[in-house]
Design a protein around this motif. Structure first.
Motif, PDB file in Angstrom:
ATOM      1  N   PRO A 146      29.285  -4.235  42.060  1.00  0.00           N
ATOM      2  CA  PRO A 146      30.513  -3.590  42.557  1.00  0.00           C
ATOM      3  C   PRO A 146      31.649  -4.559  42.866  1.00  0.00           C
ATOM      4  O   PRO A 146      32.804  -4.134  42.980  1.00  0.00           O
ATOM      5  N   TYR A 147      31.349  -5.857  42.963  1.00  0.00           N
ATOM      6  CA  TYR A 147      32.367  -6.817  43.401  1.00  0.00           C
ATOM      7  C   TYR A 147      32.863  -7.722  42.280  1.00  0.00           C
ATOM      8  O   TYR A 147      33.653  -8.628  42.528  1.00  0.00           O
ATOM      9  N   GLY A 151      33.018  -7.573  32.616  1.00  0.00           N
ATOM     10  CA  GLY A 151      32.731  -8.730  31.766  1.00  0.00           C
ATOM     11  C   GLY A 151      31.897  -9.769  32.478  1.00  0.00           C
ATOM     12  O   GLY A 151      30.931 -10.317  31.914  1.00  0.00           O
ATOM     13  N   VAL A 152      32.257 -10.065  33.715  1.00  0.00           N
ATOM     14  CA  VAL A 152      31.499 -11.038  34.514  1.00  0.00           C
ATOM     15  C   VAL A 152      30.086 -10.534  34.756  1.00  0.00           C
ATOM     16  O   VAL A 152      29.111 -11.287  34.648  1.00  0.00           O
ATOM     17  N   TRP A 153      29.959  -9.249  35.086  1.00  0.00           N
ATOM     18  CA  TRP A 153      28.639  -8.679  35.338  1.00  0.00           C
ATOM     19  C   TRP A 153      27.771  -8.725  34.079  1.00  0.00           C
ATOM     20  O   TRP A 153      26.576  -9.059  34.151  1.00  0.00           O
ATOM     21  N   ALA A 154      28.336  -8.418  32.937  1.00  0.00           N
ATOM     22  CA  ALA A 154      27.582  -8.458  31.676  1.00  0.00           C
ATOM     23  C   ALA A 154      27.074  -9.876  31.399  1.00  0.00           C
ATOM     24  O   ALA A 154      25.929 -10.069  30.978  1.00  0.00           O
ATOM     25  N   ALA A 159      22.643 -13.723  31.246  1.00  0.00           N
ATOM     26  CA  ALA A 159      22.149 -15.057  31.571  1.00  0.00           C
ATOM     27  C   ALA A 159      20.895 -14.977  32.435  1.00  0.00           C
ATOM     28  O   ALA A 159      19.928 -15.734  32.231  1.00  0.00           O
ATOM     29  N   ALA A 160      20.888 -14.057  33.397  1.00  0.00           N
ATOM     30  CA  ALA A 160      19.722 -13.895  34.274  1.00  0.00           C
ATOM     31  C   ALA A 160      18.485 -13.499  33.474  1.00  0.00           C
ATOM     32  O   ALA A 160      17.391 -14.017  33.712  1.00  0.00           O
ATOM     33  N   LYS A 161      18.661 -12.590  32.530  1.00  0.00           N
ATOM     34  CA  LYS A 161      17.529 -12.142  31.700  1.00  0.00           C
ATOM     35  C   LYS A 161      16.979 -13.284  30.861  1.00  0.00           C
ATOM     36  O   LYS A 161      15.745 -13.482  30.784  1.00  0.00           O
ATOM     37  N   LEU A 162      17.852 -14.067  30.232  1.00  0.00           N
ATOM     38  CA  LEU A 162      17.402 -15.177  29.397  1.00  0.00           C
ATOM     39  C   LEU A 162      16.677 -16.232  30.223  1.00  0.00           C
ATOM     40  O   LEU A 162      15.586 -16.704  29.850  1.00  0.00           O
TER      41      LEU A 162
END
Length: 323
Positions: A146-147, A151-154, A159-162
């Motif tokens: 929400p913050y 684009g940043v969230w995607a 990156a977190a998943k990888l």
């Protein structure tokens, strides 16, 4: 007059059109409601899918698991990470750290081999990255998304998943080596109870102040952390493999969701223990961090925090100083 009649005609036409549309919507809603009720009751249909649940369009059990994950597990992971950090910061502010009473001796005693130090960091670094990326994957959409912009969230979630996927294997290797090679020094002893009763001598006020309970190579707190890491690390590794390689194990949807819940619960527990472990090694215990940097510890640190082990290596002649 003609204008009035035309206006009334248009109004009547619009009224009839809206009425028909509303009636159709009501009927459609009733039909959808009936279909939903039938599906919840287990009604099956026809599909070209060949999956295990190809005949079941809606799995209500899945929905309950998803709610559990979002409503309970996500906030619990946030609390385990940030809550424990806040608690320890406040504790250090009030209590202070455990200082070496005789100061640093300047003599470093051999405690861990280079191989032990290596496998510690092989497990520790991926563990920290898995905690942070797991937090993003599990709870990020509630607390971070929400913050930030879409684009940043995607980018964050990708990156977190990888990172989470690639760090899983090094973590499991480190976990396995530590669990197997270090277990012999982590067996509970009777004197561990006394250590727990005085909180290891880390309390600097009240009846606990100045207490230094006996401890062997590992104290009771370290043993608790080790066995929590060994047990829940096993659950995380097993469930993680199931989720990471579904085509290899071909789990059912229900088994996958159970693995997801067990993975999350175990991660919450390890996260809480990890914060305690990190604070104890880096902040609370003066001189403690040196052990996992060089493999050596200050002699005064050894005699103060692990006196039984220190006395043992002095007596059996295995005491070795860093040259």
């Amino acid at each position: 007059m003609k204008k009035i009649l035309m206006t009334l005609g248009v109004a009547l036409t619009l009224f009839l059109s809206v009425s028909c549309f509303a009636q159709n919507q009501v009927e459609a809603g009733q039909t959808e409601g009936q279909i939903w009720a039938q599906l919840k009751e287990g009604a099956q249909g026809v599909t070209t899918s060949t999956g295990q649940e190809h005949a079941q369009l809606i799995n209500t059990y899945d929905l309950r698991v998803f709610e559990l994950r979002s409503d309970l597990l996500a906030p619990a992971l946030m609390a385990a990470l940030f809550g424990m950090i806040i608690i320890f910061v406040l504790f250090v502010k009030v209590n202070g750290i455990s200082k070496l009473h005789g100061g640093f001796s300047g003599k470093l005693v051999y405690r861990w081999s280079k191989f032990d130090v290596s496998i510690h960091w092989l497990g520790a670094i991926p563990c920290l990255l898995l905690i942070l990326t797991g937090l993003t994957l599990l709870a990020g959409r509630f607390f971070f998304q929400p913050y930030v912009s879409d684009g940043v969230w995607a980018s964050m979630i990708n990156a977190a998943k990888l990172i989470h996927d690639y760090m899983a294997i090094p973590f499991m290797i480190g976990w396995l080596l530590m669990s197997v090679l270090w277990a012999k020094n982590q067996m509970p002893k009777m004197y561990d109870l006394k250590w727990m009763m005085v909180v290891g001598g880390y309390i600097n006020f009240g009846p606990f102040k100045g207490k230094h309970p006996d401890a062997g190579f590992a104290n009771a707190g370290e043993k608790m952390w080790f066995w929590a890491f060994a047990l829940f690390g096993l659950v995380i590794s097993a469930s993680g493999m199931l989720l990471l390689f579904p085509s290899l194990f071909e789990p059912s949807r229900t088994l996958s969701l159970i693995a997801l819940v067990l993975h999350s619960v175990s991660a919450i527990i390890i996260t809480a223990f990890s914060i305690v472990h990190i604070f104890m090694a880096t902040v609370m215990s003066e001189g403690g961090m040196e052990c996992m940097v060089s493999g050596y510890c200050d002699e005064n640190w050894a005699s103060q925090h692990h006196n039984l082990w220190y006395d043992e290596i002095k007596q059996n002649g295995t005491l070795k100083y860093k040259e």
